[in-house]
Motif scaffolding. Sequence first.
Motif, PDB file in Angstrom:
ATOM      1  N   GLY A   9       0.828  -1.189   0.000  1.00  0.00           N
ATOM      2  CA  GLY A   9       0.000   0.000   0.000  1.00  0.00           C
ATOM      3  C   GLY A   9       0.860   1.234   0.000  1.00  0.00           C
ATOM      4  N   LYS A  10       0.236   2.373  -0.153  1.00  0.00           N
ATOM      5  CA  LYS A  10       0.986   3.615  -0.080  1.00  0.00           C
ATOM      6  C   LYS A  10       1.459   3.834   1.355  1.00  0.00           C
ATOM      7  CE  LYS A  10      -0.729   6.137  -4.053  1.00  0.00           C
ATOM      8  NZ  LYS A  10      -1.302   7.414  -4.561  1.00  0.00           N
TER       9      LYS A  10
ATOM     10  N   VAL B 182      -4.244   1.199  -7.011  1.00  0.00           N
ATOM     11  CA  VAL B 182      -3.857   1.842  -5.749  1.00  0.00           C
ATOM     12  C   VAL B 182      -3.244   3.207  -6.016  1.00  0.00           C
ATOM     13  CG1 VAL B 182      -2.375   1.670  -3.718  1.00  0.00           C
ATOM     14  CG2 VAL B 182      -3.558  -0.354  -4.566  1.00  0.00           C
TER      15      VAL B 182
ATOM     16  N   ALA C 116      -8.103   1.755  -5.046  1.00  0.00           N
ATOM     17  CA  ALA C 116      -7.951   0.673  -4.066  1.00  0.00           C
ATOM     18  C   ALA C 116      -6.942   1.135  -3.024  1.00  0.00           C
ATOM     19  CB  ALA C 116      -7.500  -0.616  -4.736  1.00  0.00           C
ATOM     20  N   ASP C 117      -6.960   0.471  -1.870  1.00  0.00           N
ATOM     21  CA  ASP C 117      -6.068   0.852  -0.775  1.00  0.00           C
ATOM     22  C   ASP C 117      -4.817  -0.023  -0.708  1.00  0.00           C
ATOM     23  OD1 ASP C 117      -7.929   2.837   0.217  1.00  0.00           O
ATOM     24  OD2 ASP C 117      -9.121   1.146   0.969  1.00  0.00           O
ATOM     25  N   LEU C 118      -4.981  -1.316  -1.010  1.00  0.00           N
ATOM     26  CA  LEU C 118      -3.889  -2.274  -0.882  1.00  0.00           C
ATOM     27  C   LEU C 118      -3.880  -3.212  -2.083  1.00  0.00           C
ATOM     28  CD1 LEU C 118      -4.470  -3.341   2.851  1.00  0.00           C
ATOM     29  CD2 LEU C 118      -2.762  -1.694   2.047  1.00  0.00           C
TER      30      LEU C 118
END
Length: 345
Positions: free
Chosen positions: A131-132, A183, A188-190
Motif C-alpha cells: 500500500g501507499k 492503488v 484501491a487501498d492495498l
Amino acid sequence: MIRTPARHPARAPLPTIWLVLTVIVILVITAVIVRADPPERSRPLQISTSEWLPYISPDLPGNGPVAELLTEVLGRAGYTPVFVFSTWPLAERDVINGASVGMAPVIISDSRAEFALYSDPLLDFRYTLFGKSDDLVKSLPDRTDLTGVRVARISGYQYWDELDESGATFSDHPSALAAFDAVADGDADLVAEGSLAGWTTLAGPDFSGDVRDFSVASPASPLTSSTKGLHLLVKDSTEGKRLLKEFNEALADFQATEDYDRLLGQLSPSTTPVVLRSPDGSSVAVQNPDDDSVSSTPSGTSAVVLSWPEGELTAQSPIEVKIIEGPLRGQVRLVRLGDVEISHA
C-alpha cells in the motif's frame, strides 16, 4: 531300374517350431515397445501459464527461472514442455478441458480440489500486502481484520484464508500492474501480491506510479502475509497421476543439484540486474558504503544488486549495487530502492 525313393527334408519336431515362433513373437513385441516408448515419453507437453515476473514470462531468458526449472525437471522425466501464456483463469480452463496437461506455477487451493493434482513444491514464495506509505499501512500489523479496506487482487490468483476472511472489499484486476495502478490512482487501498513479484512490478518501467510511495506491513502478521509453495498442477486422471510420479522423482533429483540453487538464485534479490534511473531523468545519487561520501551516476546506468536489507523493503531502503558501466564501473555503491528499476532484458 531300381528307383531311389525321393528324400524329403527333415521335419523339425513340433515343440521346436512352437519354441521358435514364441521367440519371434516376443522379439517383435519387444521391438514394438522399445520403438514406441521414446516418442511417447519425449512428446511435447503443453503447460498453460500467465506472465508473473520475475518467475515466468515470455520476455525473460528461457521464459524465466520457473520455466527453466520445469523444462529441466520434465526433461529428466523424458518430456518437453511447451509454455502457452494467457491469463490464470484461461490456464485453469485449459487444464480442465484437456487442452493443456498442466498449469504452473500455482499454490494449492480448495477451489481446485475437484479436478486438480499437485506436484511437490517447486519453491516457496511469500504473499504480502502493499500500500501507499501512509497510516493504513502502518496500522496493518495491529489489525485483526480489514473491514472497510479496499484490496486489489489479481484475477486467477488463489490467496490465503486470513485475507479471504478479513472482511475487506475486494476488486479483481487482470494483472499485477493493473492492481498497483488502481492503488496509485486511489481506486484501491492495498494490493495482495507476492513480495518479490510486487516489488518487481513497482520497480518496472510500465508502472505509472512512484515506487517510493509504496511499502508493506512490517512486522508481518497472518493477516498481512503468508508463505506458500509453488507447484505444477495437472488434471486428476490416470495420466496425471503417472506424470506427477515421474515429475516428483525427477524434481527430487534436480533439487539436490547446484543447478537448482542457481535457478533459485535468480529469484532472490541478490545479483538481480537493475537500471539506476531517477524519476526526472537527472543523475542518480549513490553513496560509498566505506566512507559515506555521495556522488552520482547518469540515469540509465546498469548495475547488479549485491544485497538487499534484511526484513521488509521500503521505498527508501538502501540497496547495495555493483555498477557495471559508466564512470563508476566496477564500484560498489548504495542507492535508494526508488532509483532502482529491475531489468528484464
